[in-house]
Write a protein that holds these residues in place. Structure first.
Motif, short mmCIF file in Angstrom:
data_model
loop_
_atom_site.label_atom_id
_atom_site.label_comp_id
_atom_site.label_asym_id
_atom_site.label_seq_id
_atom_site.Cartn_x
_atom_site.Cartn_y
_atom_site.Cartn_z
N ILE A 55 0.84 -1.27 -0.07
CA ILE A 55 0.04 0.02 -0.03
C ILE A 55 0.84 1.30 0.16
N LYS A 120 -4.37 -1.08 -7.17
CA LYS A 120 -4.04 -1.85 -6.04
C LYS A 120 -5.21 -2.40 -5.31
N SER A 121 -6.37 -1.73 -5.58
CA SER A 121 -7.45 -1.89 -4.74
C SER A 121 -8.14 -3.19 -4.48
N ILE A 124 -5.78 -5.39 -2.14
CA ILE A 124 -5.97 -4.73 -0.95
C ILE A 124 -7.00 -5.71 -0.40
#
Length: 148
Positions: A55, A120-121, A124
């Motif tokens: 992140i 990246k969502s 994650i």
């Protein structure tokens, strides 16, 4: 090894091979030794650490390598906490498919999205979803080598 034995083709039949194949099948169906709470806590800590690195980095080159580590740790965590065998390389994917084909698709899609678009969502979301049933991310109050 047990998977290789059960799926292998016997080239020269010997009576002993039937027993070995049966034992391998029994091991596969039983699953690996369950992780105890201390192991789950330790694995949560390391998974959280790598997730936070993922992140927090804005360096694309670093993120690519962090994502690879994150995929391996996340797959190991979800499989082992569900009493499933893990693998390496192509066997990670095969083990995820054997566990849950839809989940394997979502897992793969999340990392593919990151690798192709730098989004990246979904990664994650997947990793947080893996951690959530076990208490979520772990940093606060965690230490190695000290009594609790």
């Amino acid at each position: 090894m047990p998977r290789m034995i059960t799926e292998g083709i016997v080239l020269k039949d010997k009576v002993i091979l039937d027993g070995i194949k049966q034992e391998a099948e029994t091991l596969l169906h039983a699953g690996p030794e369950r992780w105890d709470e201390a192991t789950i806590k330790l694995k949560r800590y390391f998974l959280t650490d790598v997730l936070d690195d993922f992140i927090g980095t804005s360096n694309r080159s670093e993120a690519i390598f962090i994502a690879g580590t994150l995929a391996e740790l996340a797959a190991e965590f979800v499989l082992r906490t569900n009493n499933r065998w893990i693998g390496s390389s192509k066997w990670i994917h095969r083990s995820l498919v054997e566990f849950d084909v839809d989940y394997a698709g979502a897992f793969t899609e999340a990392f593919d999205l990151f690798y192709t678009t730098n989004d990246k969502s979904k990664v994650i979301h997947i990793v947080e979803g893996i951690l959530e049933p076990h208490g979520g991310r772990l940093f606060a109050g965690f230490s190695l080598g000290k009594g609790s």
